[in-house]
Every structure is written in structure tokens, then in C-alpha cells.
Design a protein around this motif. Structure first.
Motif, mmCIF file in Angstrom:
data_model
loop_
_atom_site.group_PDB
_atom_site.id
_atom_site.type_symbol
_atom_site.label_atom_id
_atom_site.label_comp_id
_atom_site.label_asym_id
_atom_site.label_seq_id
_atom_site.Cartn_x
_atom_site.Cartn_y
_atom_site.Cartn_z
ATOM 1 N N PRO A 114 -0.734 -13.791 4.694
ATOM 2 C CA PRO A 114 -0.890 -15.179 5.154
ATOM 3 C C PRO A 114 -0.862 -15.313 6.677
ATOM 4 C CG PRO A 114 0.768 -15.061 3.434
ATOM 5 C CD PRO A 114 0.410 -13.660 3.795
ATOM 6 N N ILE A 115 -0.036 -14.538 7.328
ATOM 7 C CA ILE A 115 0.041 -14.593 8.789
ATOM 8 C C ILE A 115 -1.260 -14.102 9.405
ATOM 9 C CG2 ILE A 115 1.242 -13.660 10.803
ATOM 10 C CD1 ILE A 115 3.759 -13.511 8.988
ATOM 11 N N ILE A 116 -1.789 -13.004 8.880
ATOM 12 C CA ILE A 116 -3.058 -12.472 9.371
ATOM 13 C C ILE A 116 -4.182 -13.469 9.123
ATOM 14 C CG2 ILE A 116 -4.781 -10.659 9.014
ATOM 15 C CD1 ILE A 116 -2.409 -8.768 8.452
ATOM 16 N N ALA A 117 -4.168 -14.126 7.972
ATOM 17 C CA ALA A 117 -5.204 -15.110 7.662
ATOM 18 C C ALA A 117 -5.170 -16.286 8.638
ATOM 19 C CB ALA A 117 -5.043 -15.608 6.230
ATOM 20 N N ARG A 170 -0.093 4.603 3.560
ATOM 21 C CA ARG A 170 1.031 4.398 2.621
ATOM 22 C C ARG A 170 2.190 3.669 3.268
ATOM 23 N NH1 ARG A 170 0.785 10.394 0.086
ATOM 24 N NH2 ARG A 170 -1.306 10.141 -0.768
ATOM 25 N N HIS A 171 2.265 3.716 4.574
ATOM 26 C CA HIS A 171 3.366 3.058 5.281
ATOM 27 C C HIS A 171 3.358 1.551 5.044
ATOM 28 C CE1 HIS A 171 6.293 2.232 8.399
ATOM 29 N NE2 HIS A 171 5.458 1.391 8.965
ATOM 30 N N PHE A 172 2.174 0.948 4.863
ATOM 31 C CA PHE A 172 2.059 -0.511 4.728
ATOM 32 C C PHE A 172 2.081 -0.989 3.300
ATOM 33 C CE2 PHE A 172 0.001 0.470 8.789
ATOM 34 C CZ PHE A 172 0.797 -0.312 9.609
ATOM 35 N N SER A 173 2.044 -0.088 2.332
ATOM 36 C CA SER A 173 2.001 -0.538 0.932
ATOM 37 C C SER A 173 3.369 -0.600 0.301
ATOM 38 C CB SER A 173 1.110 0.396 0.125
ATOM 39 O OG SER A 173 1.606 1.714 0.159
ATOM 40 N N MET A 232 15.190 -9.130 6.362
ATOM 41 C CA MET A 232 13.984 -9.400 5.603
ATOM 42 C C MET A 232 13.010 -8.230 5.771
ATOM 43 S SD MET A 232 11.428 -12.594 6.020
ATOM 44 C CE MET A 232 9.776 -12.487 5.402
ATOM 45 N N THR A 233 12.528 -7.758 4.659
ATOM 46 C CA THR A 233 11.570 -6.667 4.669
ATOM 47 C C THR A 233 10.161 -7.226 4.763
ATOM 48 O OG1 THR A 233 13.040 -5.370 3.277
ATOM 49 C CG2 THR A 233 10.773 -4.644 3.424
ATOM 50 N N ILE A 234 9.377 -6.704 5.679
ATOM 51 C CA ILE A 234 7.999 -7.165 5.841
ATOM 52 C C ILE A 234 7.091 -6.266 5.019
ATOM 53 C CG2 ILE A 234 6.109 -7.496 7.459
ATOM 54 C CD1 ILE A 234 8.178 -8.124 9.591
ATOM 55 N N THR A 235 6.372 -6.865 4.078
ATOM 56 C CA THR A 235 5.436 -6.126 3.247
ATOM 57 C C THR A 235 4.034 -6.679 3.458
ATOM 58 O OG1 THR A 235 5.748 -7.608 1.378
ATOM 59 C CG2 THR A 235 7.213 -5.706 1.506
ATOM 60 N N VAL A 236 3.075 -6.050 2.810
ATOM 61 C CA VAL A 236 1.688 -6.498 2.929
ATOM 62 C C VAL A 236 1.548 -7.926 2.424
ATOM 63 C CG1 VAL A 236 -0.675 -6.068 2.167
ATOM 64 C CG2 VAL A 236 0.802 -4.168 2.758
ATOM 65 N N SER A 237 2.273 -8.265 1.369
ATOM 66 C CA SER A 237 2.174 -9.619 0.832
ATOM 67 C C SER A 237 2.716 -10.660 1.808
ATOM 68 C CB SER A 237 2.895 -9.723 -0.511
ATOM 69 O OG SER A 237 4.261 -9.430 -0.343
#
Length: 50
Positions: free
Chosen positions: A10-13, A47-50, A1-6
């Protein structure tokens, strides 16, 4: 599973909500850090996180 900003938002929230419930004084810092990080990602500086 690839972790993206999207996936992270929710986890950060949830983590931010728990921290705010535990220590309401953290609200200003949590919101400030979140807005700075989202702004930097939006500008393409991180750019690493987008």
C-alpha cells in the motif's frame, strides 16, 4: 512491528500514484520496476522480502 511485503504494497502504491500525478511520463518505469520486483519475489529470488 515487522515490515513485510503486504505492509509495503500500500505504501508503494501511494508513492507511485503521487509520482504518476506529478510526472506522468514515469508511469512506464514505475510499472516496469514494480512488475520486475514482484516477479522476482514470487520466484523466490529476493527471499529477504518474502
Amino acid at each position: 512491528m515487522t515490515i513485510t511485503v503486504s505492509n509495503l504494497q500500500p505504501i508503494i502504491a501511494i508513492l507511485a500514484g503521487i509520482l504518476i500525478l506529478i510526472a506522468p511520463r514515469l508511469l512506464n518505469y514505475i510499472v516496469a520496476v514494480y512488475l520486475i520486483v514482484v516477479g522476482l519475489i514470487g520466484l523466490g529470488v529476493l527471499r529477504h522480502f518474502s
